[in-house]
Design a protein around this motif. Structure first.
Motif, PDB file in Angstrom:
ATOM      1  N   ASN A  50       0.840  -1.200   0.000  1.00 12.35           N
ATOM      2  CA  ASN A  50       0.000   0.000   0.000  1.00 12.35           C
ATOM      3  C   ASN A  50       0.878   1.253   0.000  1.00 12.35           C
ATOM      4  O   ASN A  50       0.811   2.093   0.901  1.00 12.35           O
ATOM      5  CB  ASN A  50      -0.937  -0.009   1.220  1.00 12.35           C
ATOM      6  CG  ASN A  50      -1.950   1.123   1.164  1.00 12.35           C
ATOM      7  OD1 ASN A  50      -2.354   1.557   0.090  1.00 12.35           O
ATOM      8  ND2 ASN A  50      -2.360   1.602   2.333  1.00 12.35           N
ATOM      9  N   LYS A  51       1.717   1.373  -1.029  1.00 13.98           N
ATOM     10  CA  LYS A  51       2.631   2.508  -1.160  1.00 13.98           C
ATOM     11  C   LYS A  51       2.556   3.048  -2.576  1.00 13.98           C
ATOM     12  O   LYS A  51       2.693   2.295  -3.548  1.00 13.98           O
ATOM     13  CB  LYS A  51       4.061   2.079  -0.825  1.00 13.98           C
ATOM     14  CG  LYS A  51       4.217   1.634   0.631  1.00 13.98           C
ATOM     15  CD  LYS A  51       5.580   1.047   0.917  1.00 13.98           C
ATOM     16  CE  LYS A  51       5.674   0.602   2.383  1.00 13.98           C
ATOM     17  NZ  LYS A  51       6.960  -0.077   2.679  1.00 13.98           N
ATOM     18  N   VAL A 159      11.714   2.688  -1.774  1.00 12.80           N
ATOM     19  CA  VAL A 159      10.613   2.534  -0.817  1.00 12.80           C
ATOM     20  C   VAL A 159      11.110   1.870   0.471  1.00 12.80           C
ATOM     21  O   VAL A 159      10.774   2.298   1.576  1.00 12.80           O
ATOM     22  CB  VAL A 159       9.473   1.707  -1.448  1.00 12.80           C
ATOM     23  CG1 VAL A 159       8.424   1.351  -0.402  1.00 12.80           C
ATOM     24  CG2 VAL A 159       8.829   2.482  -2.596  1.00 12.80           C
ATOM     25  N   SER A 160      11.943   0.834   0.323  1.00 11.70           N
ATOM     26  CA  SER A 160      12.400   0.068   1.491  1.00 11.70           C
ATOM     27  C   SER A 160      13.375   0.843   2.360  1.00 11.70           C
ATOM     28  O   SER A 160      13.326   0.773   3.591  1.00 11.70           O
ATOM     29  CB  SER A 160      13.063  -1.235   1.031  1.00 11.70           C
ATOM     30  OG  SER A 160      12.180  -2.012   0.271  1.00 11.70           O
ATOM     31  N   GLU A 162      13.789   4.209   2.182  1.00 10.52           N
ATOM     32  CA  GLU A 162      13.343   5.604   2.302  1.00 10.52           C
ATOM     33  C   GLU A 162      14.351   6.563   1.675  1.00 10.52           C
ATOM     34  O   GLU A 162      14.824   7.516   2.289  1.00 10.52           O
ATOM     35  CB  GLU A 162      13.090   5.954   3.773  1.00 10.52           C
ATOM     36  CG  GLU A 162      11.999   5.102   4.408  1.00 10.52           C
ATOM     37  CD  GLU A 162      11.722   5.481   5.847  1.00 10.52           C
ATOM     38  OE1 GLU A 162      12.468   6.315   6.408  1.00 10.52           O
ATOM     39  OE2 GLU A 162      10.758   4.938   6.427  1.00 10.52           O
TER      40      GLU A 162
END
Length: 425
Positions: A50-51, A159-160, A162
């Motif tokens: 959910n990103k 994403v992982s 940041e």
């Protein structure tokens, strides 16, 4: 909890259970051992996907499949051949250059393997190159699909860990160009030595005609990447623009995509996207559990004690990632390892963007190394050859990529020079 999770995952790998299911079962075993509520699994798996940046993945996969069906990849091959196809070994060089251009939109190495390999592997065989060499070359060249931006693994790392996906994208150009030039130089010298490819220039278009024919195709990466760095749209929005552009060019300009073709293109893209998203969901749960158990901190402290300097840390990480990449799919490895290793790298003073490029390039090697190299399976499928027949031809290509990886690792300017220039650090 952690030993049980690792043991479960290793056992599943040994039984040839798929990577995503292995990670998921290991996570469930960990939850059971810790007496936690099983609802955690649902929450964390949903949270992992959910990103907003992850929405780019299905769009880039769809764009790559539309390019293949719409004749864009074929025109890119003719354009690349008009540039380098006139020299001995020009056809293998065309393969590398085409993959480099195609990668600037597709974001996927497997999509690049099928789209370009379907055209160039038969052409290489027709010109007298061994089938094993053609398949090895295509599998290796397609690796550029995850190094030249946009790149799905870069999105996952961003994403992982940041980290800015835009900065990762701009930093990918240096390593991508280095690997492309190294591969082209190697295949040119190798073909000279073997005496292959003396007639590669046959049937080659003139540069002007090929440029005119491929104009719409070549404009695609310019629009996508120019839009990202011009601040017109985000990388995620760029993926949707890529789909729209590929659809319009394929259906209206080149008229090679018919209405009846859309179902198969959408189905293939949906299946590929679902596989990746399932891996991300399970890996997200696994990463949450090992973080909760304090594994990243423990590994970080251990690495600090054993590997005293940044140079030794990078060497140790590269060795570990090379082995891990042979057995674990790139996307899953990045999602699990990036949250663990990126903070340790920052502790050693290594730029997170530079470290991200090291991880992506290294784990991309896993796509061309047995036993689970996805590019190898794709190339072997196109070439209709068994995996064991290409291992000998593959070894020199792996060594070339390894040398490039060492340069990328210990010369940060290759990755960060353009990033620092664009972002004015």
């Amino acid at each position: 909890m952690t030993p049980v999770m690792i043991a479960t995952m290793v056992l599943c790998f040994a039984l040839s259970v798929s990577v995503a299911v292995s990670i998921g079962l290991a996570s469930i075993a960990g939850i059971q051992m810790s007496n936690a509520n099983m609802l955690i699994s649902v929450k964390e798996m949903f949270g992992a996907i959910n990103k907003f940046p992850l929405a780019a993945i299905p769009f880039f996969i769809l764009a790559g499949n539309l390019m293949e069906t719409g004749g864009i990849s074929r025109r890119l091959v003719e354009f690349a051949k008009s540039i380098v196809g006139g020299v001995q070994g020009g056809l293998p060089m065309t393969c590398v250059l085409t993959c480099m251009i195609f990668a600037a939109v597709s974001g996927s190495s497997v999509a690049t393997t099928f789209a370009i390999g379907a055209i160039l592997i038969p052409a290489l065989i027709k010109h007298g190159y061994p089938t094993s060499f053609a398949a090895s070359l295509q599998a290796t060249s397609a690796e550029l699909g995850v190094i030249i931006p946009p790149s799905i693994p870069m999105i996952l790392y961003g994403v992982s860990a940041e980290v800015s996906i835009g900065e990762l994208f701009i930093a990918g150009f240096g390593p991508g160009i280095l690997i492309s030039l190294s591969l082209m130089l190697f295949v040119w010298a190798y073909c000279k030595w073997k005496g292959w490819g003396k007639n590669d220039g046959e049937g080659r278009m003139s540069f002007g005609r090929a440029l005119l024919q491929a104009g719409w195709a070549l404009a695609m990466p310019v629009i996508i990447l120019g839009g990202i760095y011009g601040g017109i749209f985000t990388p995620t929005e760029a993926s949707a623009v890529a789909v729209f552009y590929a659809l319009v060019v394929g259906m209206v300009v080149y008229r090679e995509i018919k209405i009846k073709d859309l179902y198969s293109v959408l189905r293939k893209s949906a299946l590929s996207s679902a596989v990746i998203m399932f891996i991300i969901a399970n890996a997200g749960l696994f990463a949450f559990l090992i973080t909760r158990a304090g594994v990243p901190d423990a590994i970080g402290h251990w690495l600090e004690q054993v590997l005293k300097s940044p140079a030794m840390f990078l060497l140790g990480v590269n060795a570990a990632l090379f082995v891990i990449g042979m057995f674990i799919e790139t996307s899953a490895a990045i999602i699990v390892l990036a949250p663990i290793l990126a903070p340790v790298a920052q502790h050693f003073g290594i730029d997170p963007v530079h470290f991200g490029l090291i991880m992506v390039v290294n784990l991309a090697l896993g796509m061309i190394t047995p036993p689970f190299g996805v590019n190898l399976f794709a190339a072997c499928t196109v070439a209709k050859i068994s995996l064991d027949r290409i291992v000998t031809q593959l070894l020199p290509f792996v060594l070339v990529i390894l040398l490039c990886l060492l340069v990328i690792t210990y010369v940060p300017g290759i990755s960060l020079g353009l990033r620092d220039l664009v972002y004015a650090r």
